[in-house]
Write a protein that holds these residues in place. Structure first.
Motif, short mmCIF file in Angstrom:
data_model
loop_
_atom_site.label_atom_id
_atom_site.label_comp_id
_atom_site.label_asym_id
_atom_site.label_seq_id
_atom_site.Cartn_x
_atom_site.Cartn_y
_atom_site.Cartn_z
N ARG A 189 0.82 2.65 -6.09
CA ARG A 189 0.78 2.05 -4.74
C ARG A 189 1.22 0.60 -4.83
O ARG A 189 0.83 -0.11 -5.76
CB ARG A 189 -0.65 2.07 -4.18
CG ARG A 189 -1.18 3.46 -3.95
CD ARG A 189 -0.97 3.89 -2.52
NE ARG A 189 -1.22 5.33 -2.38
CZ ARG A 189 -0.91 6.01 -1.28
NH1 ARG A 189 -0.35 5.42 -0.24
NH2 ARG A 189 -1.14 7.30 -1.20
N PRO A 213 3.31 4.37 -1.03
CA PRO A 213 3.43 5.11 -2.28
C PRO A 213 4.81 4.98 -2.94
O PRO A 213 5.83 5.05 -2.26
CB PRO A 213 3.18 6.56 -1.88
CG PRO A 213 3.20 6.61 -0.40
CD PRO A 213 3.22 5.22 0.15
N GLY A 225 0.81 -1.22 0.00
CA GLY A 225 0.00 0.00 0.00
C GLY A 225 0.83 1.26 0.00
O GLY A 225 0.31 2.36 -0.15
#
Ligand code: SAM
Length: 268
Positions: A267, A227, A225
């Motif tokens: 992501r 970035p 998840g």
């Protein structure tokens, strides 16, 4: 500085450029309808290019000129300046001071600016950041100034590491909030802060072909998840990076561009 002024342009005198090189020119430049040929000493020229004029000109300090033209760069919540423009950091902006020097990353390149902007879009408080290809350290330092708990910058070019450390000190980044090491993904990263080598955010300003090669390693260094911010990508090479991200299962892939340069966020 000895300059031979030859009337015409590179286009109109295309056939004569080789004659200038053969006569010993060390550089050629076209300016305002004149070809300027730089020489170390006055020399006998062939008849076809004798319609010019020798001039002794004052030496130009290119570095001083470059520095005098630098302006502050705003990238989201961050304003990047050289040390002598500290006073121009607007109130409310996070000031990031970078001494222009041997390492890439003064903020004046679109890729650096877009990457700082993308970092400034994130909530970084207490987060860990891995900056691959850190150069001047600008992205790692921006992350730390935006609240990250720890930003590690790695670079294969050893010259960058002391420069990045110096830039972190110039920005009064507290000891331990940034670290810089020679290396790349695949090398052992220092495990004192991020023991498993998995970071909350990964940013890399490299180039499309290298992102394609490294994207599998990005997965291994980014928490699920987390970035991913990739730049240094020419817009024409975007499909290479987008395909690589698809292949490795990245989601929420978004692109921003500035001229011929692109930045991709995704992501893990
Ligand atoms: N991060 C800075 C910025 O955004 O302005 C500098 C980016 S500069 C375009 C790319 C940097 O990546 C250079 O300092 C170069 O030495 C480094 N580099 C190139 N290949 C690399 C690799 N495989 N692993 C780590 N660093 C690399």
């Amino acid at each position: 500085m000895l300059v031979y002024h030859l009337p015409g342009t590179f286009e109109t005198r295309e056939d004569h450029l080789d004659l200038l090189w053969e006569a010993g020119a060390t550089g050629l430049e076209e300016r305002a309808g004149l070809i300027r040929a730089y020489f170390d000493e006055e020399t006998e020229l062939p008849p076809l290019i004798r319609d010019g004029e020798w001039r002794q000109e004052a030496d130009q300090d290119w570095l001083a000129e470059f520095k005098a033209n630098l302006r502050p760069v705003q990238a989201g919540r961050v304003t990047i300046v050289p040390p002598w423009l500290r006073a121009e950091i607007p109130a409310g902006q996070v000031g990031l001071v970078i001494e222009p020097g041997m390492a890439f990353g003064t903020g004046h390149h679109a890729t650096t600016r877009m990457a700082v902007e993308a970092l400034s879009d994130l909530k970084l408080d207490g987060q860990t950041i891995l900056d691959v290809g850190t150069g001047s350290g600008v992205l790692a330092i921006a992350g730390a100034l935006l609240g990250a708990g720890y930003a590690l910058g790695v670079d294969i070019d050893p010259i960058t590491i002391p420069i990045a450390g110096e830039n972190a000190r110039d920005n009064a980044v507290p000891e331990g909030r940034t670290a810089f090491m020679v290396g790349t993904l695949g090398d052992d990263l220092p495990g004192d802060v991020v023991a498993d080598g998995v970071f909350d955010v990964l940013v890399a300003n490299l180039y499309a072909e290298l992102h394609d090669l490294l994207v599998g390693a990005y997965v291994g260094h980014l928490r699920p998840g987390g970035p991913l911010i990739l730049t240094g990508i020419l817009t024409g090479k975007l499909p290479l990076v987008q395909d690589a991200l698809d292949r490795e299962g990245f989601t929420d892939v978004q692109v921003r561009t500035d001229g011929e340069w692109a930045l991709v966020t995704a992501r893990a």
